[in-house]
Scaffold this active site. Structure first.
Site, PDB file in Angstrom:
ATOM      1  N   ASP A 115       0.667  -1.238  -0.102  1.00 15.21           N
ATOM      2  CA  ASP A 115      -0.223  -0.022   0.154  1.00 15.21           C
ATOM      3  C   ASP A 115       1.090   1.256  -0.059  1.00 15.21           C
ATOM      4  O   ASP A 115       2.153   1.300  -0.016  1.00 15.21           O
ATOM      5  CB  ASP A 115      -1.007   0.060   1.401  1.00 15.21           C
ATOM      6  CG  ASP A 115      -0.259  -0.115   2.531  1.00 15.21           C
ATOM      7  OD1 ASP A 115       0.724   0.875   2.917  1.00 15.21           O
ATOM      8  OD2 ASP A 115      -0.619  -1.165   3.292  1.00 15.21           O
ATOM      9  N   HIS A 130       7.844  -5.432  -1.507  1.00 19.03           N
ATOM     10  CA  HIS A 130       6.845  -6.337  -2.407  1.00 19.03           C
ATOM     11  C   HIS A 130       6.140  -5.812  -3.507  1.00 19.03           C
ATOM     12  O   HIS A 130       4.916  -6.080  -4.032  1.00 19.03           O
ATOM     13  CB  HIS A 130       5.804  -7.233  -1.476  1.00 19.03           C
ATOM     14  CG  HIS A 130       6.671  -7.938  -0.473  1.00 19.03           C
ATOM     15  ND1 HIS A 130       6.206  -8.703   0.528  1.00 19.03           N
ATOM     16  CD2 HIS A 130       7.901  -8.569  -0.611  1.00 19.03           C
ATOM     17  CE1 HIS A 130       6.882  -9.211   1.234  1.00 19.03           C
ATOM     18  NE2 HIS A 130       8.170  -9.494   0.386  1.00 19.03           N
ATOM     19  N   CYS A 144       5.378  -3.331 -28.971  1.00 19.76           N
ATOM     20  CA  CYS A 144       5.150  -2.210 -29.845  1.00 19.76           C
ATOM     21  C   CYS A 144       6.493  -1.352 -29.961  1.00 19.76           C
ATOM     22  O   CYS A 144       7.405  -1.347 -29.068  1.00 19.76           O
ATOM     23  CB  CYS A 144       4.189  -1.548 -29.561  1.00 19.76           C
ATOM     24  SG  CYS A 144       2.441  -2.093 -29.395  1.00 19.76           S
ATOM     25  N   CYS A 161      -2.341  -3.725 -24.079  1.00 18.63           N
ATOM     26  CA  CYS A 161      -1.872  -3.005 -25.151  1.00 18.63           C
ATOM     27  C   CYS A 161      -2.728  -3.088 -26.299  1.00 18.63           C
ATOM     28  O   CYS A 161      -3.093  -4.122 -26.656  1.00 18.63           O
ATOM     29  CB  CYS A 161      -0.453  -3.239 -25.207  1.00 18.63           C
ATOM     30  SG  CYS A 161       0.379  -2.516 -26.776  1.00 18.63           S
TER      31      CYS A 161
END
Length: 175
Positions: A115, A130, A144, A161
């Site tokens: 968080d 983490h 791309c 994407c």
């Protein structure tokens, strides 16, 4: 410290600890699930209330689980993200933020939590071991040319994407 009767003098120990912290050139605090639990963020491993007591981590916190059911995993993390956004830093977060403001450059916060409560409390440079649940990343690199940022993904559950179809995943460490 022990008194004449051999009983520890906790007030004296606390005073000594405060003095040592005041003299310290550097202080590192490692925080974990208990810190965020005080703000209402569920832990993972608590036997009764932990997330893994109700959910299978292999299905929700692994690349294999994501590939098997990307929408389910994305939706599970979306719910967790809502909880993080609604949570507020608690007294522990606020105390560390206040310490950093009083003594700039002295404190390093290292957290196992994904968080942003340390950051919102004032520890902008907290190290999240983490990852960051509010950040996105590609499951596999965008193919791309030029490569797109995950923020440029097409909306969806999960986003992807528009050019190569690469999937977006939460920016957390998985099993």
């Amino acid at each position: 410290c022990a008194s004449a009767s051999g009983v520890r003098d906790l007030d004296a120990e606390l005073h000594e600890l405060r003095a040592r912290i005041d003299r310290a050139a550097r202080v590192c605090v490692l925080s974990g699930a208990g810190m965020s639990a005080e703000s209402g963020i569920p832990t993972f491993r608590d036997a009764l209330t932990g997330l893994w007591s109700r959910f299978d981590p292999a299905q929700l916190a692994s690349e294999e689980g994501f590939r098997a059911d990307p929408r389910r995993v994305w939706d599970w993390y979306a719910e967790r993200r809502e909880g993080v956004r609604a949570a507020q830093p608690n007294a522990g977060h606020l105390a560390l933020g206040a310490f950093e403001r009083r003594r700039p450059g002295v404190l390093t916060v290292v957290t196992q939590n994904v968080d942003d409560l340390h950051q919102r409390a004032g520890n902008a440079d907290a190290i999240r071991l983490h990852g960051d649940i509010l950040a996105d990343r590609w499951l596999e690199p965008c193919r791309c040319r030029p490569r797109r940022d995950p923020g440029e993904a097409e909306p969806g559950r999960p986003p992807h994407c528009p050019g190569c179809g690469a999937l977006v995943r939460p920016g957390v460490v998985w099993f």
